[in-house]
Design an enzyme around this catalytic site. Structure first.
Site, mmCIF file in Angstrom:
data_model
loop_
_atom_site.group_PDB
_atom_site.id
_atom_site.type_symbol
_atom_site.label_atom_id
_atom_site.label_comp_id
_atom_site.label_asym_id
_atom_site.label_seq_id
_atom_site.Cartn_x
_atom_site.Cartn_y
_atom_site.Cartn_z
ATOM 1 N N TYR A 1 -14.558 10.633 2.287
ATOM 2 C CA TYR A 1 -12.674 10.645 3.681
ATOM 3 C C TYR A 1 -12.695 11.829 4.568
ATOM 4 C CZ TYR A 1 -12.586 8.373 -0.826
ATOM 5 O OH TYR A 1 -12.402 7.490 -2.235
ATOM 6 N N LYS B 1 -2.576 7.023 -3.495
ATOM 7 C CA LYS B 1 -2.769 7.712 -1.888
ATOM 8 C C LYS B 1 -1.214 7.029 -1.690
ATOM 9 C CE LYS B 1 -3.042 7.121 1.991
ATOM 10 N NZ LYS B 1 -1.583 6.368 3.611
ATOM 11 N N SER B 2 -0.868 8.680 -1.112
ATOM 12 C CA SER B 2 0.662 7.952 -0.595
ATOM 13 C C SER B 2 0.594 9.420 0.519
ATOM 14 C CB SER B 2 1.382 8.146 -0.915
ATOM 15 O OG SER B 2 2.506 7.778 -0.126
ATOM 16 N N ARG C 1 7.005 8.804 -1.975
ATOM 17 C CA ARG C 1 6.189 7.912 -3.336
ATOM 18 C C ARG C 1 5.535 8.556 -3.400
ATOM 19 N NH1 ARG C 1 4.013 4.071 1.805
ATOM 20 N NH2 ARG C 1 5.997 2.074 1.568
ATOM 21 N N ASN D 1 5.177 7.882 -7.652
ATOM 22 C CA ASN D 1 4.558 7.434 -8.256
ATOM 23 C C ASN D 1 4.213 8.769 -9.165
ATOM 24 O OD1 ASN D 1 3.971 5.549 -6.111
ATOM 25 N ND2 ASN D 1 2.094 6.728 -5.356
#
Ligand SMILES: NC(=O)c1ccc[n+]([C@@H]2O[C@H](COP(=O)([O-])OP(=O)(O)OC[C@H]3O[C@@H](n4cnc5c(N)ncnc54)[C@H](OP(=O)(O)O)[C@@H]3O)[C@@H](O)[C@H]2O)c1
Length: 280
Positions: free
Chosen positions: A46, A226-227, A232, A236
């Site tokens: 990543y 993931k956000s 969000r 979440n």
């Protein structure tokens, strides 16, 4: 918290940073820590481990309060590379230990993953990492690893969501004492327009994402949506003021259509060139 097979505790809900751009990763991780997340899922591939480590420092939280996972890149499976790449991960994060280290994919282009796992066992014995596991291991990969090695993986991180419920592989994990981590838990957004999930969400006064994440939690899996959208990230994390009924869970599980969002581990054997470039 979920207790792993070696007694280490992992927060069941975390924050994933796949596809979070380098220049946003520190702020995104910091925001997640401020919301209350205490578990971050990153990987060598990543390219944002450094930003995750900086966010942990910036948060002011004690290192011991944040559970951080990283994963070995496919290009580094050869034992000498695996040792070096692990040290690189610690250096990028700025940590003196890692909480969980995973073999990202059962790729064998560079080396047999059983040899890679033996390095993971050494890292565990040296206390440089608190738990070790695998990712994207299919039944045959798990069987081969379990037959050849001493330490049972603490987790198998696999794609799981309502359109790809993975019940056979989750059961194989469970039967071997391996916790399932569900990646792409909302199928990168693909399940959010589903009618069944929408109807359940309306009944509970929650959003489709919250219902889907709650479904994972009630099935016992570990998730890290993931956000990079602050609202969000908060949404979440807001999963603990309602409960799905058994019928809700069954209805969502019945949406399975064996539909993958990401690559199939049986055919994914990729060593990206950018990982080769990192080798010393
Ligand atoms: N081991 C592996 O091979 C592997 C593979 C893939 C992923 N993972 C891990 O799993 C984590 C999660 O998977 P993922 O990132 O692929 O997918 P995901 O979490 O299922 O979905 C992320 C996508 O959904 C959007 N989203 C998030 N929350 C939302 C909400 N409440 N409402 C509407 N849209 C929402 C995000 O958009 P915005 O960001 O624009 O808000 C983003 O586009 C990764 O970050 C990584 O840590 C592991």
């Amino acid at each position: 918290m979920v207790t792993l097979n070696n007694g280490v505790e992992i927060p069941q809900l975390g924050f994933g940073v796949f596809q979070v751009p380098v220049d946003e990763a520190q702020q995104a991780t910091l925001s997640a820590l401020e919301v209350g997340y205490r578990h971050i899922d990153t990987a060598q591939s990543y390219r944002n481990e450094k930003q995750v480590g900086l966010a942990v420092v910036e948060s002011g939280l004690p290192r011991s309060e944040v559970f951080v996972t990283s994963k070995l890149g496919n290009g580094f499976h050869a034992p000498t590379d695996a040792r070096w790449a692990f040290e690189r991960t610690l250096g990028e994060l700025g940590f003196d230990y890692l909480d969980l280290f995973l073999i990202d994919w059962p790729a064998d282009e560079v080396a047999d993953f059983v040899e890679t796992w033996q390095v993971f066992e050494e890292l565990l014995a040296s206390c440089a990492v608190r738990a070790i596991g695998v990712s994207n291991f299919q039944p045959q990969h798990l069987e081969r690893l379990l037959a050849a090695t001493d330490v049972i993986p603490a987790v198998n991180q696999i794609e799981v969501h309502p359109y790809f419920t993975q019940d056979a592989l989750r059961e194989q994990n469970r039967a071997n004492g391996i916790a399932t981590e569900a990646w792409s838990p909302i199928a990168q957004g693909k399940v959010l327009g589903d009618e069944t999930i929408g109807a359940i969400a309306a009944r509970h006064g929650k959003t489709p994402a919250q219902v889907t994440l709650r479904w994972h939690i009630q099935r016992g899996d570990i998730v890290f949506p993931k956000s990079t959208t602050p609202a969000r990230v908060a949404e979440n994390f807001d999963l603990f003021d309602f409960e799905l009924s058994d019928d809700d869970v069954t209805a969502i599980t019945a949406l399975n259509r064996d539909d993958r969002t990401g690559p199939n581990p049986d055919t994914m054997n990729m060593v990206p060139d950018r990982q080769r470039e990192l080798r010393p």
